[in-house]
Design an enzyme around this catalytic site. Structure first.
Site, PDB file in Angstrom:
ATOM      1  N   CYS A 116       6.404 -13.257   7.956  1.00 50.31           N
ATOM      2  CA  CYS A 116       7.589 -12.428   8.205  1.00 50.31           C
ATOM      3  C   CYS A 116       8.462 -12.989   9.333  1.00 50.31           C
ATOM      4  O   CYS A 116       9.607 -12.577   9.494  1.00 50.31           O
ATOM      5  CB  CYS A 116       7.194 -10.999   8.544  1.00 50.31           C
ATOM      6  N   HIS A 256      12.696  -6.527  11.961  1.00 55.21           N
ATOM      7  CA  HIS A 256      12.012  -6.762  10.689  1.00 55.21           C
ATOM      8  C   HIS A 256      11.743  -5.416  10.018  1.00 55.21           C
ATOM      9  O   HIS A 256      11.327  -4.455  10.667  1.00 55.21           O
ATOM     10  CB  HIS A 256      10.709  -7.508  10.955  1.00 55.21           C
ATOM     11  N   ASN A 286       9.354  -4.097   2.381  1.00 59.31           N
ATOM     12  CA  ASN A 286       9.119  -5.242   3.269  1.00 59.31           C
ATOM     13  C   ASN A 286       9.321  -6.532   2.463  1.00 59.31           C
ATOM     14  O   ASN A 286       8.510  -6.852   1.588  1.00 59.31           O
ATOM     15  CB  ASN A 286       7.685  -5.152   3.825  1.00 59.31           C
TER      16      ASN A 286
HETATM   17  O1  UT7 Z   1       5.433  -7.358   7.745  1.00 54.98           O
HETATM   18  C1  UT7 Z   1       4.465  -7.202   8.755  1.00 54.98           C
HETATM   19  C2  UT7 Z   1       3.188  -6.825   8.182  1.00 54.98           C
HETATM   20  N1  UT7 Z   1       2.976  -5.541   7.620  1.00 54.98           N
HETATM   21  C3  UT7 Z   1       3.144  -4.412   8.296  1.00 54.98           C
HETATM   22  O2  UT7 Z   1       3.742  -4.342   9.334  1.00 54.98           O
HETATM   23  C4  UT7 Z   1       2.458  -3.189   7.773  1.00 54.98           C
HETATM   24  C5  UT7 Z   1       1.765  -2.482   8.898  1.00 54.98           C
HETATM   25  N2  UT7 Z   1       1.019  -1.280   8.490  1.00 54.98           N
HETATM   26  C6  UT7 Z   1       1.595  -0.173   7.996  1.00 54.98           C
HETATM   27  O3  UT7 Z   1       2.783  -0.135   7.758  1.00 54.98           O
HETATM   28  C7  UT7 Z   1       0.721   1.040   7.788  1.00 54.98           C
HETATM   29  O4  UT7 Z   1      -0.521   0.835   8.410  1.00 54.98           O
HETATM   30  C8  UT7 Z   1       0.507   1.372   6.288  1.00 54.98           C
HETATM   31  C9  UT7 Z   1       1.789   1.907   5.679  1.00 54.98           C
HETATM   32  C10 UT7 Z   1       0.021   0.162   5.532  1.00 54.98           C
HETATM   33  C11 UT7 Z   1      -0.563   2.457   6.146  1.00 54.98           C
HETATM   34  O5  UT7 Z   1      -0.193   3.605   6.902  1.00 54.98           O
HETATM   35  P1  UT7 Z   1      -1.239   4.282   7.879  1.00 54.98           P
HETATM   36  O6  UT7 Z   1      -0.602   5.473   8.439  1.00 54.98           O
HETATM   37  O7  UT7 Z   1      -1.720   3.227   8.829  1.00 54.98           O
HETATM   38  O8  UT7 Z   1      -2.369   4.726   6.874  1.00 54.98           O
HETATM   39  P2  UT7 Z   1      -3.907   4.315   6.851  1.00 54.98           P
HETATM   40  O9  UT7 Z   1      -4.067   2.891   6.450  1.00 54.98           O
HETATM   41  O10 UT7 Z   1      -4.525   4.758   8.134  1.00 54.98           O
HETATM   42  O11 UT7 Z   1      -4.437   5.220   5.674  1.00 54.98           O
HETATM   43  C12 UT7 Z   1      -4.390   6.648   5.749  1.00 54.98           C
HETATM   44  C13 UT7 Z   1      -4.885   7.201   4.444  1.00 54.98           C
HETATM   45  C14 UT7 Z   1      -6.189   6.577   3.961  1.00 54.98           C
HETATM   46  O12 UT7 Z   1      -6.976   7.573   3.371  1.00 54.98           O
HETATM   47  P3  UT7 Z   1      -8.191   8.252   4.200  1.00 54.98           P
HETATM   48  O13 UT7 Z   1      -9.116   7.125   4.593  1.00 54.98           O
HETATM   49  O14 UT7 Z   1      -7.550   8.905   5.383  1.00 54.98           O
HETATM   50  O15 UT7 Z   1      -8.765   9.186   3.211  1.00 54.98           O
HETATM   51  C15 UT7 Z   1      -5.734   5.617   2.883  1.00 54.98           C
HETATM   52  O16 UT7 Z   1      -6.723   5.377   1.911  1.00 54.98           O
HETATM   53  O17 UT7 Z   1      -3.920   6.964   3.396  1.00 54.98           O
HETATM   54  C16 UT7 Z   1      -4.570   6.357   2.289  1.00 54.98           C
HETATM   55  N3  UT7 Z   1      -3.617   5.496   1.607  1.00 54.98           N
HETATM   56  C17 UT7 Z   1      -2.778   5.927   0.656  1.00 54.98           C
HETATM   57  N4  UT7 Z   1      -2.594   7.140   0.117  1.00 54.98           N
HETATM   58  C18 UT7 Z   1      -1.648   7.272  -0.824  1.00 54.98           C
HETATM   59  C19 UT7 Z   1      -3.397   4.164   1.803  1.00 54.98           C
HETATM   60  N5  UT7 Z   1      -2.421   3.732   0.998  1.00 54.98           N
HETATM   61  C20 UT7 Z   1      -2.014   4.813   0.280  1.00 54.98           C
HETATM   62  C21 UT7 Z   1      -1.057   5.009  -0.727  1.00 54.98           C
HETATM   63  N6  UT7 Z   1      -0.892   6.243  -1.245  1.00 54.98           N
HETATM   64  N7  UT7 Z   1      -0.256   3.988  -1.165  1.00 54.98           N
END
Ligand code: UT7
Length: 329
Positions: A116, A256, A286
């Site tokens: 990125c 970004h 993204n």
């Molecule tokens: O370009 C640079 C690189 N990339 C980034 O900068 C991305 C950085 N990370 C993020 O943007 C966020 O961490 C995400 C959007 C990927 C995830 O958001 P989060 O608030 O950190 O969620 P999480 O990974 O802590 O997951 C929370 C819950 C989990 O369920 P449990 O374990 O709480 O039951 C996940 O399994 O949300 C669940 N989950 C989803 N639910 C519905 C993960 N992906 C999804 C989904 N739909 N697509």
């Protein structure tokens, strides 16, 4: 006193696919919801190419639009740097394919791998080469076809990414206008937080490795999020401090576009009000190295950047890598 610039942006362009992939469509593909994607990322839709569309096709369009905006012909370009992790092929460099497609016969062309951060890495390298090696006009492109390396069964990642390209033409600075300062950083201790382990020499694309989805994006989202907010805030503060510019002197911040919550966290830490932060993650998701040049071109064509404005740019990505820039338009 900010340093006197040597290199400025002469024109910008971008190109994205026509095909829109909505959150509603993703609900039909994996166990997710429009509400979850909107609340956790701010993304409503992203653009995805028709299968088989190479990056060079889209990136050439962005480059051609940037050249037109700059009033520069492709034959005048003597350097092309493409930041990408999704080139047409493993080799040769997609920048060489773009060189041929746009007819930039005089140019030296190469790709740059900084995920990125690829566009801002390319900006600093192009500026440096223009200062030391006599290149007079350069194209810096950020472009990705991330849909080609997404695991469409993995809801943790497939909702986040989109395809797109953005480009700028660089030339000699005029007066105070131009690149004032850039900062780059890397930390290889966290490679496995965000990576594509297949396709390279470590895990060649054998049938077993492909079946194990090693050729797709693997990400520890929560940890990447934490690093992103800290690294982007620090990188922007560093570039401003080193250029002796206060955050409130920036007319626009172009961060970004990975996640709306990351952008809001960075702006809050820098005390930059929301109305001075450009956001299009809702429409494109993204797009990795393409996100800043797409946003820059949109902001510029929307009349949000005026002559004399100071614009900040900051990014973060796999590697880990980060980069920041401050430019007077
Ligand atoms: O370009 C640079 C690189 N990339 C980034 O900068 C991305 C950085 N990370 C993020 O943007 C966020 O961490 C995400 C959007 C990927 C995830 O958001 P989060 O608030 O950190 O969620 P999480 O990974 O802590 O997951 C929370 C819950 C989990 O369920 P449990 O374990 O709480 O039951 C996940 O399994 O949300 C669940 N989950 C989803 N639910 C519905 C993960 N992906 C999804 C989904 N739909 N697509």
């Amino acid at each position: 006193m900010p340093k006197k610039p040597h290199v400025m942006i002469l024109g910008t362009g971008h190109a994205v696919p026509d095909r829109v992939l909505t959150n509603a469509a993703l609900e039909q593909m994996v166990d997710t919801s429009d509400q979850w994607i909107m609340e956790r990322t701010g993304i409503c839709e992203r653009r995805i190419v028709a299968p088989g569309t190479p990056l060079s096709e889209l990136a050439s369009l962005a480059a051609t639009r940037a050249l037109a905006a700059a009033g520069v012909s492709a034959k005048e370009i003597d350097l092309i740097i493409l930041g990408t992790v999704t080139g047409d092929m493993k080799f040769p460099a997609t920048a060489c394919i773009i060189q041929d497609l746009i007819g930039a016969k005089q140019a030296v062309a190469f790709d740059l791998s900084a995920a990125c951060s690829g566009f801002l890495y390319g900006l600093q390298i192009a500026e440096g080469l223009m200062l030391t090696s006599g290149y007079r006009k350069a194209l810096v492109i950020g472009g990705e076809i991330l849909s080609s390396m997404v695991n469409w069964q993995d809801r943790d990642t497939c909702v986040l990414f989109g395809d797109g390209t953005g480009a700028i033409v660089l030339g000699a600075a005029e007066g105070e206008r131009g690149i004032i300062h850039t900062c780059l950083g890397s930390d290889g201790a966290h490679v496995k937080l965000l990576y594509n382990p297949g396709c390279g020499s470590l895990n060649p694309p054998t049938p077993d490795n492909v079946a194990a989805q090693l050729h797709t994006i693997h990400m520890a989202g929560r940890e990447v999020f934490r690093h992103a907010v800290t690294a982007m805030s620090n990188a922007m503060q560093q570039v401003l401090d080193e250029a002796d510019i206060a955050p409130d002197e920036l007319q626009l911040l172009i961060p970004h576009q990975a996640n709306l919550r990351i952008i809001e966290g960075v702006a809050k830490r820098l005390h930059i009000p929301a109305e001075r932060v450009y956001i299009n993650v809702d429409r494109f998701g993204n797009t990795s190295s393409a996100s800043i040049p797409i946003a820059l071109d949109e902001a510029s064509r929307a009349g949000l950047i005026h002559p004399g404005d100071l614009v900040g740019m900051v990014t973060f990505g796999a590697g880990l890598t980060w980069a920041s820039a401050v430019i007077r338009f």
